[in-house]
Scaffold this motif. Sequence first.
Motif, PDB file in Angstrom:
ATOM      1  N   LEU A  55      -7.819 -49.080  15.525  1.00 36.86           N
ATOM      2  CA  LEU A  55      -8.805 -49.534  14.607  1.00 36.86           C
ATOM      3  C   LEU A  55      -9.300 -51.019  14.491  1.00 36.86           C
ATOM      4  CD1 LEU A  55     -10.122 -47.392  12.395  1.00 36.86           C
ATOM      5  CD2 LEU A  55      -9.013 -48.887  10.869  1.00 36.86           C
ATOM      6  N   ARG A  56      -8.124 -51.831  14.480  1.00 39.59           N
ATOM      7  CA  ARG A  56      -8.513 -53.254  14.354  1.00 39.59           C
ATOM      8  C   ARG A  56      -9.109 -53.747  15.706  1.00 39.59           C
ATOM      9  NH1 ARG A  56      -5.505 -56.239  10.340  1.00 39.59           N
ATOM     10  NH2 ARG A  56      -5.253 -58.134  11.993  1.00 39.59           N
ATOM     11  N   CYS A  57      -8.737 -52.985  16.797  1.00 44.59           N
ATOM     12  CA  CYS A  57      -9.391 -53.660  18.035  1.00 44.59           C
ATOM     13  C   CYS A  57     -11.071 -53.222  17.739  1.00 44.59           C
ATOM     14  CB  CYS A  57      -9.046 -52.698  19.267  1.00 44.59           C
ATOM     15  SG  CYS A  57      -7.337 -53.438  19.830  1.00 44.59           S
ATOM     16  N   ILE A  58     -11.476 -52.144  17.125  1.00 44.51           N
ATOM     17  CA  ILE A  58     -12.774 -51.620  16.911  1.00 44.51           C
ATOM     18  C   ILE A  58     -13.777 -52.775  16.347  1.00 44.51           C
ATOM     19  CG2 ILE A  58     -14.611 -50.227  16.013  1.00 44.51           C
ATOM     20  CD1 ILE A  58     -12.329 -48.021  16.292  1.00 44.51           C
ATOM     21  N   ASP A  59     -13.074 -53.474  15.261  1.00 44.59           N
ATOM     22  CA  ASP A  59     -13.680 -54.554  14.456  1.00 44.59           C
ATOM     23  C   ASP A  59     -13.540 -55.856  15.191  1.00 44.59           C
ATOM     24  OD1 ASP A  59     -15.363 -55.433  12.702  1.00 44.59           O
ATOM     25  OD2 ASP A  59     -13.655 -56.179  11.342  1.00 44.59           O
ATOM     26  N   ARG A  60     -12.770 -56.123  16.491  1.00 43.80           N
ATOM     27  CA  ARG A  60     -12.301 -57.222  17.274  1.00 43.80           C
ATOM     28  C   ARG A  60     -11.301 -57.980  16.131  1.00 43.80           C
ATOM     29  NH1 ARG A  60     -13.563 -61.954  20.275  1.00 43.80           N
ATOM     30  NH2 ARG A  60     -13.514 -61.376  22.401  1.00 43.80           N
ATOM     31  N   LEU A  61     -10.573 -57.446  15.571  1.00 45.15           N
ATOM     32  CA  LEU A  61      -9.625 -58.286  14.715  1.00 45.15           C
ATOM     33  C   LEU A  61      -8.362 -58.469  15.676  1.00 45.15           C
ATOM     34  CD1 LEU A  61      -9.904 -56.585  11.137  1.00 45.15           C
ATOM     35  CD2 LEU A  61     -10.599 -58.851  11.826  1.00 45.15           C
ATOM     36  N   GLU A  62      -8.211 -57.643  16.698  1.00 48.24           N
ATOM     37  CA  GLU A  62      -7.446 -57.701  17.618  1.00 48.24           C
ATOM     38  C   GLU A  62      -8.398 -57.703  18.927  1.00 48.24           C
ATOM     39  OE1 GLU A  62      -4.591 -58.550  17.309  1.00 48.24           O
ATOM     40  OE2 GLU A  62      -3.863 -57.404  15.268  1.00 48.24           O
ATOM     41  N   VAL A  63      -7.894 -58.664  19.725  1.00 49.16           N
ATOM     42  CA  VAL A  63      -8.659 -58.624  21.106  1.00 49.16           C
ATOM     43  C   VAL A  63      -7.985 -57.916  22.136  1.00 49.16           C
ATOM     44  CG1 VAL A  63      -9.559 -60.097  22.993  1.00 49.16           C
ATOM     45  CG2 VAL A  63      -9.468 -60.844  20.668  1.00 49.16           C
ATOM     46  N   ASP A  89     -22.851 -54.660  11.218  1.00 49.84           N
ATOM     47  CA  ASP A  89     -22.668 -53.389  11.506  1.00 49.84           C
ATOM     48  C   ASP A  89     -21.404 -52.655  10.917  1.00 49.84           C
ATOM     49  OD1 ASP A  89     -25.129 -53.466  12.630  1.00 49.84           O
ATOM     50  OD2 ASP A  89     -24.476 -53.694  14.649  1.00 49.84           O
ATOM     51  N   VAL A  90     -20.176 -53.234  11.147  1.00 52.67           N
ATOM     52  CA  VAL A  90     -19.012 -52.282  10.754  1.00 52.67           C
ATOM     53  C   VAL A  90     -18.359 -53.127   9.655  1.00 52.67           C
ATOM     54  CG1 VAL A  90     -16.762 -51.876  11.795  1.00 52.67           C
ATOM     55  CG2 VAL A  90     -18.652 -52.344  13.219  1.00 52.67           C
ATOM     56  N   GLY A  91     -17.987 -52.056   8.573  1.00 57.52           N
ATOM     57  CA  GLY A  91     -17.279 -52.496   7.439  1.00 57.52           C
ATOM     58  C   GLY A  91     -15.922 -52.034   7.569  1.00 57.52           C
ATOM     59  N   ILE A  92     -14.854 -52.810   7.368  1.00 58.99           N
ATOM     60  CA  ILE A  92     -13.468 -52.240   7.296  1.00 58.99           C
ATOM     61  C   ILE A  92     -12.744 -52.456   5.936  1.00 58.99           C
ATOM     62  CG2 ILE A  92     -12.799 -54.582   7.992  1.00 58.99           C
ATOM     63  CD1 ILE A  92     -10.609 -52.698   9.992  1.00 58.99           C
ATOM     64  N   LEU A 170     -14.713 -48.387   8.712  1.00 60.60           N
ATOM     65  CA  LEU A 170     -13.462 -48.242   9.480  1.00 60.60           C
ATOM     66  C   LEU A 170     -12.441 -48.127   7.976  1.00 60.60           C
ATOM     67  CD1 LEU A 170     -13.379 -50.604  11.972  1.00 60.60           C
ATOM     68  CD2 LEU A 170     -14.300 -48.186  12.121  1.00 60.60           C
ATOM     69  N   PHE A 171     -11.498 -47.455   7.774  1.00 64.88           N
ATOM     70  CA  PHE A 171     -10.521 -47.268   6.748  1.00 64.88           C
ATOM     71  C   PHE A 171      -9.197 -47.160   7.412  1.00 64.88           C
ATOM     72  CE2 PHE A 171     -14.299 -45.251   5.118  1.00 64.88           C
ATOM     73  CZ  PHE A 171     -14.479 -45.820   3.642  1.00 64.88           C
ATOM     74  N   THR A 199     -21.091 -42.664   8.888  1.00 63.99           N
ATOM     75  CA  THR A 199     -20.237 -42.822  10.063  1.00 63.99           C
ATOM     76  C   THR A 199     -18.870 -43.337   9.687  1.00 63.99           C
ATOM     77  OG1 THR A 199     -21.939 -42.653  11.529  1.00 63.99           O
ATOM     78  CG2 THR A 199     -19.930 -43.020  12.397  1.00 63.99           C
ATOM     79  N   MET A 200     -17.723 -42.796   9.746  1.00 66.43           N
ATOM     80  CA  MET A 200     -16.316 -43.163   9.285  1.00 66.43           C
ATOM     81  C   MET A 200     -15.307 -42.883  10.430  1.00 66.43           C
ATOM     82  SD  MET A 200     -16.240 -42.625   5.347  1.00 66.43           S
ATOM     83  CE  MET A 200     -17.058 -40.827   5.098  1.00 66.43           C
ATOM     84  N   VAL A 201     -14.589 -44.158  10.634  1.00 69.29           N
ATOM     85  CA  VAL A 201     -13.297 -43.850  11.506  1.00 69.29           C
ATOM     86  C   VAL A 201     -12.137 -44.316  10.461  1.00 69.29           C
ATOM     87  CG1 VAL A 201     -11.876 -44.335  13.591  1.00 69.29           C
ATOM     88  CG2 VAL A 201     -14.531 -44.472  13.614  1.00 69.29           C
TER      89      VAL A 201
END
Length: 250
Positions: A55-63, A89-92, A170-171, A199-201
Amino acid sequence: MSDSYMNSDDPIVMLRDVRKSFGSHLVLAGVDMEAHRGEVTAIIGRSGSGKSTALRCIDRLEVVDSGQISVCGRRVDDPNVDLKALRLDVGIVFQSYNLFPHLTIEENIMLAPRAAKGVDKAQARELAQSVLAKVGLSEKAKAYPEQLSGGQQQRVAIARSLAMQPKVMLFDEVTSALDPQLTGEVLKVIEELAAAGMTMVMVTHEMAFARRVADKVVFMHSGRVWEHGDASILTDPQTPELQQFVHSDL
């Protein structure tokens, strides 16, 4: 780019052969996953299976170390990706609420639209009122975080993300720190967002909720997508690992 892209049938979120290690520990071992517009995707699995890292990779909090990730038409794995545009575009939302204690609920929500989008104060306040109404907390606008229960603070954290008008939410285990009653009120808000077409992941351990609300369930095991499908995979698992996981949850 994003808007014309969003009208297509392409996945909004797509991971292809994504790998990620922390030191010598391989956490994601070739993850493939996609989410389409208006879908709720629930990611389930045991602790340490790689759910939150994915999930964190989707928001690039992890590379990522290798593989491809695209979100709303942007290549997240590209070192030159526009992170500001991506995060518009992406909320987490995380399990910890991360609200500023010295700001009112309304001010907490107004902060990002003003800083990131240049929205003026009056418009930001209007936006805050609108998203607080969506999470059932209109009357708490002038309160401070410490005056709210954990469930209410988590609903404010969701409202704060909604104020940025993201295309994807993202949740990450947003109810894991809450007792059952507070969990119920947060899940109700997420269910209403799903009904409205967001749209939610979501990484979740709430199996009953995943059965009821998810369009797609992704079971992760040992850093891979082990099994995926609609919610029926929870009642008719095809692999011993998912059978055991579902059985242990009952």
